[in-house]
Write a protein that holds these residues in place. Structure first.
Motif, mmCIF file in Angstrom:
data_model
loop_
_atom_site.group_PDB
_atom_site.id
_atom_site.type_symbol
_atom_site.label_atom_id
_atom_site.label_comp_id
_atom_site.label_asym_id
_atom_site.label_seq_id
_atom_site.Cartn_x
_atom_site.Cartn_y
_atom_site.Cartn_z
ATOM 1 N N PRO A 181 0.796 -1.180 0.062
ATOM 2 C CA PRO A 181 -0.292 -0.092 -0.085
ATOM 3 C C PRO A 181 1.040 1.236 0.062
ATOM 4 O O PRO A 181 0.127 2.343 -0.099
ATOM 5 N N VAL A 182 2.295 1.183 0.420
ATOM 6 C CA VAL A 182 2.826 2.173 0.363
ATOM 7 C C VAL A 182 4.234 1.995 -0.661
ATOM 8 O O VAL A 182 4.883 1.076 -0.482
ATOM 9 N N GLU A 183 4.586 2.913 -1.395
ATOM 10 C CA GLU A 183 5.571 2.596 -2.482
ATOM 11 C C GLU A 183 6.528 3.943 -2.263
ATOM 12 O O GLU A 183 6.303 5.109 -2.159
ATOM 13 N N SER A 184 7.732 3.575 -2.506
ATOM 14 C CA SER A 184 8.950 4.956 -2.429
ATOM 15 C C SER A 184 9.997 4.587 -3.615
ATOM 16 O O SER A 184 10.169 3.433 -4.118
ATOM 17 N N LEU A 185 10.307 5.735 -4.154
ATOM 18 C CA LEU A 185 11.519 5.555 -4.825
ATOM 19 C C LEU A 185 12.666 6.619 -4.506
ATOM 20 O O LEU A 185 12.342 7.763 -4.256
ATOM 21 N N ARG A 186 13.688 6.049 -4.130
ATOM 22 C CA ARG A 186 14.808 6.653 -3.542
ATOM 23 C C ARG A 186 15.812 6.921 -4.552
ATOM 24 O O ARG A 186 16.166 6.060 -5.445
ATOM 25 N N ILE A 187 16.126 8.300 -4.658
ATOM 26 C CA ILE A 187 16.971 8.849 -5.675
ATOM 27 C C ILE A 187 18.336 9.239 -5.295
ATOM 28 O O ILE A 187 18.313 10.183 -4.109
ATOM 29 N N ARG A 188 19.156 9.021 -5.723
ATOM 30 C CA ARG A 188 20.586 9.682 -5.473
ATOM 31 C C ARG A 188 20.924 10.674 -6.521
ATOM 32 O O ARG A 188 20.906 10.146 -7.814
ATOM 33 N N ASN A 189 21.291 11.828 -6.153
ATOM 34 C CA ASN A 189 21.371 12.830 -7.180
ATOM 35 C C ASN A 189 20.370 12.962 -7.985
ATOM 36 O O ASN A 189 20.235 12.918 -9.316
ATOM 37 N N PRO A 190 19.052 13.659 -7.607
ATOM 38 C CA PRO A 190 17.888 13.617 -8.319
ATOM 39 C C PRO A 190 17.923 14.903 -9.196
ATOM 40 O O PRO A 190 18.804 15.949 -8.344
#
Length: 743
Positions: free
Chosen positions: A330-339
């Motif tokens: 039910p919860v999703e995330s996108l982790r970004i390095r140097n966005p």
């Protein structure tokens, strides 16, 4: 669309980023290390499973725990989730470690945390469904005390809907009142242990939770997580209902780990529909997580960067690295390095048959930044004025946008042998600073005390919301009588494409013997190199050229850092900031278009000139104003004349027939203009005759003579006509003869 308030004013998150001039590494002749990553944390989430919870409460608690597990920014962090109730009889346990301490380095790690959180549930009577905060705290501290080679910051989140209630737990005493008192005493002891172990505690209550008792948890643990700033210390929160738990806990999470948090954007998603949510990632962010609460696991999420490009959920694109987790929950995330900074678009698509849901997206971010500091004279003498300059850099370049630097504070201090530490006032004095268009450089002047005798150091700091800093000692010494070499680096700002070079120069004044100096780069990406590493400085004044080589693979953006000149001992004698803006290579079609435009511009400028010259040449060669005359003898009136034709080219032909000049085509005598007033004549065989000039006839075969009259020459000298004011040639009858050929 509904936008949830971000409580931005509450989040004055402050971390100190300190830099000291001339670090130990520099003394060893080594460049400063790369910028630090965001600092890792060890998180324990304590989740109330007591019987007073409703099914919706438990679902909200699960989502809140997943938010923390999936939002964490550092791959080196660890997360554990502990459910708690009470132990009221044999076989019961007050705590249940639903997620043991787990790293979040890989997507699989984070998916594992997301799945194990699903084990949180509302306890029944047979499991012990009262509220034992004492046992929960004890379990959290036990996890925090496990060996840690990363020195992670320690954070405990306490989610509860009630107050301490262990009246049915025999391990705390003989009766209900004694049991609660004893458990409270145990909590007090545990909080002292938490403070000694530097463990933060962030309570979040809902329902009938008592804020007074939760405040005791917040104030009892360690309260200096973000440089001791009052606004960044742990505090208890009590929300009206479980629906507010997610946002409140996410804010507390950002607050606790000294991160920034953007506004949460919420909208409704109908079955079979698609909705776009837009969130912002600031330019100062080097690491971020886009956290999406979709509630139903069947909803699909797609991410688009500010340039409009869809980004992968795993892997790299341009200079960014992506890692998604929780797609099946039910919860999703996108982790970004140097966005890529700017406005991101989050697209949520619901399949048919899914109940209408409220969905939301939030960005949690942190800036793993470093301050780059430079002196106008790294080896000053006592009494001299020195300019201290400070810039802020991300992993990919220097930050110059005034809006991005707003809210950050730049400070510096000077210390050394023979004087007390002195503060240095820094301000944005770059071009356009008075118009809000600063160049990202903060500088200030300071006088080296006359009492300074040896070691000298400058400490620069940058503090601000969401900033994870970097502290590095960097020391030098005041110049002594033996320091007889001075240098200056000339390196202008430049905008180039990958593969280009930026020219620079080192100017040296050497009052001693020949010296060998070194050139090195500090805080500069590996895609940039120097054309020379050493230079020989003879006695006297000299200048030495060098170049910054921008690698063919250099990414787009601003390159910062410092070029330093060091002597044989590794001491810095001169330095200058690097300020290079790398632009993407110009596409072939654009280069061709530019070349075409340049060519058209050249033609537009040159064409009128060429046309004028062409007209001048044609005018100069035009024979139409020539009139030929045929004579029996020079000085006598002509016996025939021929007017040159109009518009038939620079030459014409004629022949002499029966004592007359007759116009012909292709054969015969050829006439054209020469230099000055000369007229050139070729006979039918192609032989050049003597030049024909007005008033000077030339002989032709058969005893005849050919003369010429040039109307152009007469017009140019109208005030003083040739031949003494009379016609150069006259006919015998002073009128046209029947034999004349007038064309």
């Amino acid at each position: 669309m509904r936008v949830t308030s971000s409580f931005t004013s509450l989040f004055a998150l402050t971390v100190t980023a300190a830099v000291v001039l001339f670090p130990t590494a520099a003394q060893a002749g080594l460049p400063r290390r790369a910028p630090s990553d965001v600092k890792p944390v060890r998180v324990v989430i304590l989740v109330d499973e007591s019987g007073s919870l409703s099914g919706q409460d438990v679902a909200r608690e699960r989502a809140a725990a997943q938010l923390i597990a999936l939002s964490e920014l550092s791959p080196q962090s660890q997360v554990s989730v502990v459910g708690f109730g009470s132990s009221n009889g044999p076989g019961q346990s007050a705590v249940d470690i639903v997620c043991p301490l787990t790293g979040v380095e890989t997507a699989q790690d984070r998916e594992s945390l997301s799945r194990c959180v699903e084990r949180l549930h509302r306890r029944g009577t047979e499991e012990g469904n009262d509220t034992d905060h004492a046992a929960a705290l004890e379990q959290a501290l036990d996890i925090m005390n496990k060996p840690d080679d990363q020195q992670r910051a320690k954070i405990v989140f306490l989610l509860t809907d009630g107050v301490l209630d262990v009246g049915n737990s025999p391990q705390y005493g003989a009766d209900a009142q004694a049991r609660n008192r004893n458990a409270q005493a145990q909590i007090g002891s545990g909080l002292k242990d938490a403070e000694r172990a530097r463990v933060q505690i962030w309570p979040l209550g809902f329902g009938s939770a008592d804020k007074t008792s939760l405040d005791a948890f917040a104030t009892g643990g360690w309260r200096q997580p973000c440089g001791g700033q009052e606004s960044a210390t742990p505090r208890a929160r009590v929300v009206a209902n479980s629906a507010d738990v997610e946002r409140s806990l996410l804010e507390a999470f950002a607050y606790a780990r000294c991160a920034g948090i953007e506004e949460s954007v919420t909208d409704s998603l109908d079955a079979g529909a698609t909705v776009d949510l837009h969130v912002n990632i600031p330019i100062i962010a080097t690491d971020g997580s886009i956290v999406v609460v979709k509630r139903d696991r069947r909803i699909q999420v797609t991410y688009f960067d500010p340039a409009g490009a869809q980004v992968p959920k795993q892997g790299e694109q341009n200079d960014s690295t992506f890692q998604a987790a929780g797609e099946s929950g039910p919860v999703e995330s996108l982790r970004i390095r140097n966005p890529l900074p700017g406005k991101w678009r989050i697209q949520l698509k619901s399949p048919p048959g899914v109940q209408r849901q409220d969905v939301s997206a939030t960005v949690v971010w942190q800036g793993a930044l470093r301050a780059s500091i430079s002196l106008s004279n790294p080896r000053p003498r006592p009494g001299e004025q020195v300019a201290v300059r400070l810039r802020l850099q991300t992993r990919t370049g220097t930050i110059t946008d005034p809006a991005a630097l707003e809210g950050l504070r730049f400070t510096a201090r000077m210390s050394g042998e023979g004087f007390q530490e002195l503060p240095i006032d820094l301000s944005d004095t770059g071009d356009g600073a008075d118009r809000g268009e600063g160049d990202g450089e903060f500088s200030g002047q300071v006088a080296i005390p006359a009492s300074a005798t040896g070691a000298l150091s400058f400490l620069g700091r940058v503090t601000g919301p969401g900033v994870a800093g970097d502290e590095r000692p960097y020391a030098t010494r005041v110049a002594g009588p033996a320091d007889r070499l001075r240098a200056q680096v000339q390196l202008d700002a430049a905008t180039v494409e990958p593969g280009a070079e930026v020219s620079g120069a080192v100017r040296v004044t050497n009052d001693a013997g020949p010296a060998q100096l070194g050139l090195r780069l500090v805080d500069v990406p590996g895609t940039v190199s120097l054309s020379a590493q050493q230079l020989q400085a003879p006695a006297g004044a000299s200048e030495h050229a060098f170049a910054l080589r921008i690698g063919a693979g250099a990414p787009e953006g601003r390159i910062g850092g410092v070029v330093q000149v060091v002597d044989a001992t590794g001491q810095v004698v001169a330095e200058e900031f690097v300020d290079v803006d790398v632009r993407p290579p110009t596409p072939l079609w654009q280069r061709l278009l530019q070349a075409l435009l340049i060519l058209l511009a050249i033609v537009a400028v040159a064409l009128p000139f060429l046309l004028v010259r062409r007209r001048a040449r044609r005018r100069a060669a035009d024979p139409s104003e020539l009139t030929l005359h045929l004579f029996d003898r020079p000085g006598e009136p002509y016996i025939s004349r021929l007017q040159a034709p109009l518009g038939e080219g620079p030459e014409f032909t004629f022949e002499v027939s029966g004592g007359r000049l007759v116009r012909t085509y292709g054969t015969g005598y050829t006439v054209r203009r020469g230099a000055g007033q000369a007229v050139l004549v070729r006979d039918p065989s192609g032989q050049e005759l003597d030049p024909l000039l007005p008033g000077r006839p030339i002989a032709l075969p058969g005893g005849l003579y050919l003369g010429v009259d040039d109307g152009r020459a007469r017009g140019a000298a109208a005030e003083q006509p040739a031949y003494g004011g009379r016609e150069p040639y006259q006919s015998r009858t002073h009128r046209p003869m029947p034999g004349d050929d007038l064309l």
